[in-house]
Enzyme design. Sequence first.
Site, PDB file in Angstrom:
ATOM      1  N   GLY A 178       0.492   2.714   9.098  1.00 50.60           N
ATOM      2  CA  GLY A 178       1.410   1.818   9.782  1.00 50.60           C
ATOM      3  C   GLY A 178       1.214   0.363   9.405  1.00 50.60           C
ATOM      4  O   GLY A 178       0.174  -0.047   8.881  1.00 50.60           O
ATOM      5  N   GLN A 205      -6.224  -0.063   1.611  1.00 54.21           N
ATOM      6  CA  GLN A 205      -5.928   0.763   2.782  1.00 54.21           C
ATOM      7  C   GLN A 205      -5.910   2.214   2.301  1.00 54.21           C
ATOM      8  O   GLN A 205      -4.941   2.660   1.688  1.00 54.21           O
ATOM      9  CB  GLN A 205      -4.583   0.372   3.399  1.00 54.21           C
ATOM     10  CG  GLN A 205      -4.260   1.115   4.692  1.00 54.21           C
ATOM     11  CD  GLN A 205      -2.829   0.888   5.165  1.00 54.21           C
ATOM     12  OE1 GLN A 205      -1.932   0.685   4.359  1.00 54.21           O
ATOM     13  NE2 GLN A 205      -2.623   0.920   6.468  1.00 54.21           N
ATOM     14  N   ALA A 235       0.805  -1.224   0.000  1.00 51.79           N
ATOM     15  CA  ALA A 235       0.000   0.000   0.000  1.00 51.79           C
ATOM     16  C   ALA A 235       0.836   1.271   0.000  1.00 51.79           C
ATOM     17  O   ALA A 235       0.332   2.334  -0.362  1.00 51.79           O
ATOM     18  CB  ALA A 235      -0.928   0.013   1.221  1.00 51.79           C
ATOM     19  N   HIS A 247      23.513   9.410 -27.995  1.00 51.42           N
ATOM     20  CA  HIS A 247      24.881   9.008 -28.317  1.00 51.42           C
ATOM     21  C   HIS A 247      25.917   9.779 -27.485  1.00 51.42           C
ATOM     22  O   HIS A 247      25.684  10.891 -27.039  1.00 51.42           O
ATOM     23  CB  HIS A 247      25.162   9.174 -29.815  1.00 51.42           C
ATOM     24  CG  HIS A 247      24.840  10.522 -30.364  1.00 51.42           C
ATOM     25  ND1 HIS A 247      23.559  10.963 -30.604  1.00 51.42           N
ATOM     26  CD2 HIS A 247      25.655  11.553 -30.722  1.00 51.42           C
ATOM     27  CE1 HIS A 247      23.597  12.190 -31.093  1.00 51.42           C
ATOM     28  NE2 HIS A 247      24.847  12.570 -31.158  1.00 51.42           N
ATOM     29  N   GLY A 301      14.965  -2.373  13.403  1.00 52.50           N
ATOM     30  CA  GLY A 301      14.452  -2.894  14.647  1.00 52.50           C
ATOM     31  C   GLY A 301      15.082  -4.247  14.921  1.00 52.50           C
ATOM     32  O   GLY A 301      15.451  -4.968  13.988  1.00 52.50           O
TER      33      GLY A 301
END
Length: 407
Positions: free
Chosen positions: A84, A79, A8, A314, A138
């Site tokens: 989050g 969503q 999403a 080119h 994390g």
Amino acid sequence: MQAVILAAGEGTRMRPLTENRPKVMLPIANRPMLEYIIDEVRRAGIREVTLIVGYKKEAVIDYFGDGSQFGVDIEYVVQERQMGTGHAFGMAAGAFDGRFVALNGDVMVSAAHLKKLMKRGEDVVVTVKEVADPRPYGVIVADGGSVARIVEKSSEPPSSLANAGIYLFSDSIFRAIGETRPSPRGEIEVTDSIQLLIDAGKSVGYEVMEEEWLDVGRPWDLLAANELALKKMKGQIQGIVEPFATLKGEVSIGEGTIVRNGAYIVGPVAIGNNCDIGPNCYIRAFTSIGNRVHIGNAVEVKNSIIMDDTKIGHLSYVGDSVIGSRCNFGAGTKVANLRLDEKTIPVIVKGQKVDSGRRKLGCIMGDDVHTGIGSLINVGAVIGAGSQIGPGVLVKGEIPAKQKAIK
């Protein structure tokens, strides 16, 4: 077993590449990164997939349809506001009976790892990867074979086991998500929901990923993912290769593409359909060229992603760069990819200068950018979609979308 994949988000750290497409549709070896994930999910034996879509969702839905072309059955959940990872996974409540695999749509995963994950019996299993520097991620704190605590990004992380963004959930996660309060940035984080389950005494384990792990979070991560995908590619020639062109190694050439005399291509290289390559150009390893791309005379391209409908005029050079769709390089445009002091190259990401960690990095260019003849683009430059770079102009730092850089 079923799977839910988050697709999403825009991927704001990937701008300007995501100004016209969702992050999961960015190409790796000429296929959207989401396609690789769906392919590995299918190879793991999962046939029912729910995609959580939002930002520019039409691009995902139009490409994947009902999933039959990819060997799976795809359902879509929209969503409307990206609030989050916990909120996104929570959108799938009611779509699953029992346990399911849950993945972020920007993390490369293997079928072998998913099969190991699916054999586990805990309420939640978190995939982790041992990393040398866990500060950007994390991490978990382990207690034997269980997860005792999940810690978000920290300057002093308590372990080196990074959360890889791949999970096995039971439906208990939905109740936890419903009880999760917004984080300081106002989002419902699935890691907070998992911590609630830990605190409630639920069984939360972890599975260490043995394979190479790639979290495609910033534009230059696409180059690493592209390299990995091309290493696994087998070459095939579906277009026309003129007799005095040279192909070495694994080179894939799509239908309707012509590789003209004097072109020298060193694989692994992927070239899409209806391209015009050469004459007398040099395409070096780990380059992906999309559909309807023109690579002109005396052009050199190295370790780069060139998206659909772009023309490299080119006498130009492009190295270690990600170039969007419908760009047009004026003759003699040069992209630098190495600092004079050979230090790692910083890049502007969301207004902040970030060390890419790469010694070689060219530019990150959005869609519909035009450069004039003799333009010079310095290392780590970020050029917004629709911008124009005048003849002979030196570009460095960041150029916003739809801006003109004229001498």
